[in-house]
Design an enzyme around this catalytic site. Structure first.
Site, PDB file in Angstrom:
ATOM      1  N   GLU A   1       0.857  -1.183   0.000  1.00 53.69           N
ATOM      2  CA  GLU A   1       0.000   0.000   0.000  1.00 53.69           C
ATOM      3  C   GLU A   1       0.893   1.233   0.000  1.00 53.69           C
ATOM      4  OE1 GLU A   1      -2.449   0.066   3.556  1.00 53.69           O
ATOM      5  OE2 GLU A   1      -2.540   2.253   3.544  1.00 53.69           O
TER       6      GLU A   1
ATOM      7  N   ARG B   1       0.213  10.244   0.916  1.00 52.68           N
ATOM      8  CA  ARG B   1       0.636  11.277   1.869  1.00 52.68           C
ATOM      9  C   ARG B   1       1.816  12.055   1.348  1.00 52.68           C
ATOM     10  NH1 ARG B   1       0.907   7.519   7.249  1.00 52.68           N
ATOM     11  NH2 ARG B   1      -1.025   6.438   6.767  1.00 52.68           N
TER      12      ARG B   1
ATOM     13  N   LYS C   1     -10.396  -2.192   7.159  1.00 52.03           N
ATOM     14  CA  LYS C   1      -9.178  -1.929   7.932  1.00 52.03           C
ATOM     15  C   LYS C   1      -9.634  -1.472   9.317  1.00 52.03           C
ATOM     16  CE  LYS C   1      -5.468   1.575   7.906  1.00 52.03           C
ATOM     17  NZ  LYS C   1      -4.530   2.297   7.021  1.00 52.03           N
TER      18      LYS C   1
HETATM   19  C1  3PG Z   1      -1.471   3.659   8.442  1.00 53.32           C
HETATM   20  O1  3PG Z   1      -1.576   4.603   7.713  1.00 53.32           O
HETATM   21  O2  3PG Z   1      -2.120   2.625   8.231  1.00 53.32           O
HETATM   22  C2  3PG Z   1      -0.616   3.783   9.639  1.00 53.32           C
HETATM   23  O3  3PG Z   1       0.096   4.961   9.630  1.00 53.32           O
HETATM   24  C3  3PG Z   1       0.318   2.657   9.836  1.00 53.32           C
HETATM   25  O4  3PG Z   1       0.503   2.589  11.188  1.00 53.32           O
HETATM   26  P1  3PG Z   1       1.917   2.204  11.801  1.00 53.32           P
HETATM   27  O5  3PG Z   1       2.858   3.272  11.366  1.00 53.32           O
HETATM   28  O6  3PG Z   1       1.673   2.209  13.300  1.00 53.32           O
HETATM   29  O7  3PG Z   1       2.277   0.844  11.289  1.00 53.32           O
END
Ligand code: 3PG
Length: 211
Positions: free
Chosen positions: A40, A44, A128
């Protein structure tokens, strides 16, 4: 391929924030070399859509999706760039309708029972859970399994090698998502060996339900 099949490809969905679209193909290749053929790319960074397009063009064996998709316009832009699926951090009624009409499978984000009901009412059986640890973690997923036995989840947010295997043992978890496979400093120095090693460790886990 539907959302359930996509989230069953790997026990871990790498969540990647990439600042250099030129590095996208090498990164996806490094993950694939470690046994993870799906990722994914979060919307951003300004380079996210180009990164998705580059991976799609160069690596037919890798499935690439767009993450942090927040509205219908981003959903369309992601699909136009070649994203094969889309993931959002949350859901609202307008976005749920846009997702149901989207040209690619969408995995909407949920954090409450009401949001699970909204997603389910729009035909989504796979969501999710975000932010997983902050929203209630494994206890929340266990509690949801009774009323929402038909729903499956990809918990993301606060998942690490320390707790991933415990999440993957839950009957309603297809895979976990996380950014730990692609730390910013590792990406910045294009340390593909480390990415492959992290992917190899993650790929060895098994979900009872999914990948
Ligand atoms: C996301 O966008 O799904 C999260 O930022 C991922 O979370 P993590 O950095 O705690 O793995």
């Amino acid at each position: 391929m539907d959302a359930q099949q996509i989230l069953s490809l790997s026990p871990v969905m790498p969540v990647v924030a990439l600042h250099d679209a030129e590095a996208a193909v090498d990164l996806a290749h490094a993950l694939h070399a470690g046994g993870i053929g799906v990722l994914e790319i979060t919307l951003r960074t300004p380079s996210a859509l180009t990164a998705i397009a580059n991976i799609r063009r160069a690596l037919p064996d890798v499935l690439v999706g767009a993450g942090t998709v927040l509205d219908a316009a981003q959903l369309a832009a992601a699909a136009d760039a070649g994203a094969q699926f889309a993931i959002s951090p949350g859901i609202n009624p307008a976005f749920a309708e846009a997702c149901a009409r989207a040209p690619v499978p969408v995995i909407p984000g949920v954090a409450t029972a009401g949001e699970v009901m909204l997603a389910s009412a729009h035909g989504f059986g796979v969501c999710k859970l975000f932010p997983a640890e902050a929203a209630g973690g494994r206890a929340l997923l266990k509690a949801w399994h009774a009323p929402f036995a038909h729903m499956r989840f990809c918990p993301t947010g606060g998942i690490s090698p320390d707790n991933a295997a415990d999440y993957l043992r839950l009957p309603n978890v297809l895979c976990v998502g996380g950014s730990w496979l692609t730390p910013p400093d590792v990406l910045a120095r294009r340390d593909w060996h480390t990415v492959t090693a992290l992917a190899r460790q993650a790929a060895a886990w098994r979900s009872e339900q999914g990948g």
